[in-house]
Motif scaffolding. Structure first.
Motif, PDB file in Angstrom:
ATOM      1  N   ALA A 206       0.832  -1.206   0.000  1.00 35.85           N
ATOM      2  CA  ALA A 206       0.000   0.000   0.000  1.00 35.85           C
ATOM      3  C   ALA A 206       0.861   1.248   0.000  1.00 35.85           C
ATOM      4  CB  ALA A 206      -0.921  -0.010   1.221  1.00 35.85           C
ATOM      5  N   ALA A 207       1.918   1.238   0.824  1.00 32.50           N
ATOM      6  CA  ALA A 207       2.814   2.396   0.889  1.00 32.50           C
ATOM      7  C   ALA A 207       3.520   2.607  -0.442  1.00 32.50           C
ATOM      8  CB  ALA A 207       3.832   2.199   2.011  1.00 32.50           C
ATOM      9  N   ALA A 208       3.961   1.508  -1.056  1.00 32.76           N
ATOM     10  CA  ALA A 208       4.652   1.615  -2.350  1.00 32.76           C
ATOM     11  C   ALA A 208       3.717   2.148  -3.425  1.00 32.76           C
ATOM     12  CB  ALA A 208       5.208   0.254  -2.747  1.00 32.76           C
ATOM     13  N   LEU A 209       2.477   1.654  -3.448  1.00 36.40           N
ATOM     14  CA  LEU A 209       1.498   2.119  -4.440  1.00 36.40           C
ATOM     15  C   LEU A 209       1.201   3.591  -4.237  1.00 36.40           C
ATOM     16  CD1 LEU A 209      -0.552   1.443  -6.704  1.00 36.40           C
ATOM     17  CD2 LEU A 209      -2.208   0.927  -4.900  1.00 36.40           C
ATOM     18  N   ALA A 210       1.043   4.006  -2.988  1.00 33.90           N
ATOM     19  CA  ALA A 210       0.743   5.404  -2.696  1.00 33.90           C
ATOM     20  C   ALA A 210       1.870   6.317  -3.152  1.00 33.90           C
ATOM     21  CB  ALA A 210       0.495   5.572  -1.196  1.00 33.90           C
TER      22      ALA A 210
END
Length: 236
Positions: A206-210
């Protein structure tokens, strides 16, 4: 007659592999180097006939600046860009910077060799299908949706967006709960909903996608920012 050339790529292994293949075909490779940001210095000092310039991001701002400098200081050097299937903007940027050709980076070595020879002869070296694809997209542009970060942000409630920002900053469930003044069980529920809506399986994803889609910047622009961890006796 072999070409006197240089190969530069942001990935040194790719540059060296291509250089080795071209040497075996009788060409004289003066250097195989990385990254492309240093291409101009090498070309100016070595003066090859052709420079193969590999990039994974042909539409990125400034990526072709070294080609502009090469054209200014070594105009006799023909630069052939090796890159992914480009957008019309990528092709236009390469040629506007002074490139003599554009070849897909998954092209066979024979195709790269043909492009080198054409560029050395003063011809434009670009596959007809790339030009057709570029012109087709320019003449019939697809309707572009809002950017990915904005689209994803619209899927989240303001509270879920704040949870995502906190996840991206490395906060665990207890810190998220304290910072938002909610129960840990509620924080876990928010995190699970965020993961489900984003279609990812972990907080790290999720952090990488954000980060990759600019979602964090979109969230900040709408005022969704953590207020810091909760400290007993202090609200904030």
């Amino acid at each position: 007659m072999g070409v006197r050339l240089m190969v530069v790529d942001d990935h040194r292994l790719l540059a060296e592999a291509l250089a080795s293949a071209l040497k075996l075909r009788g060409h004289r490779v003066l250097a195989a180097a990385a990254p492309t940001s240093g291409a101009a210095e090498l070309v100016v000092s070595r003066a090859p006939e052709v420079c193969l310039f590999g990039t994974a991001s042909p539409a990125a701002p400034g990526v072709f600046d070294p080609i502009t400098r090469i054209g200014r200081e070594r105009p006799q050097v023909a630069v052939v860009v090796l890159g992914p299937v480009p957008s019309p903007r990528g092709i236009a940027a390469a040629f506007a910077a002074g490139a003599a050709g554009y070849v897909r980076h998954d092209e066979r070595i024979e195709g790269v060799e043909r492009a080198m020879l054409k560029a050395r002869a003063g011809e434009s070296a670009i596959a007809p299908q790339l030009l057709r694809g570029a012109f087709a997209e320019l003449l019939n542009p697809a309707v572009q949706p809002d950017d990915e970060g904005r689209r994803l942000l619209r899927m989240l409630t303001p509270r879920e967006a704040e949870v995502l920002v906190r996840v991206a900053e490395g906060e665990g469930t207890r810190l998220i709960a304290a910072g938002m003044d909610i129960a840990p069980s509620t924080a876990r529920t928010h995190v699970q909903r965020v993961l489900m809506k984003l279609g990812v399986g972990s907080r790290l994803e999720a952090a990488a996608l954000a980060a990759r889609t600019g979602l964090l910047e979109r969230a900040a622009a709408t005022g969704v920012t953590p207020q810091g961890p909760y400290i007993p006796g202090q609200r904030g």
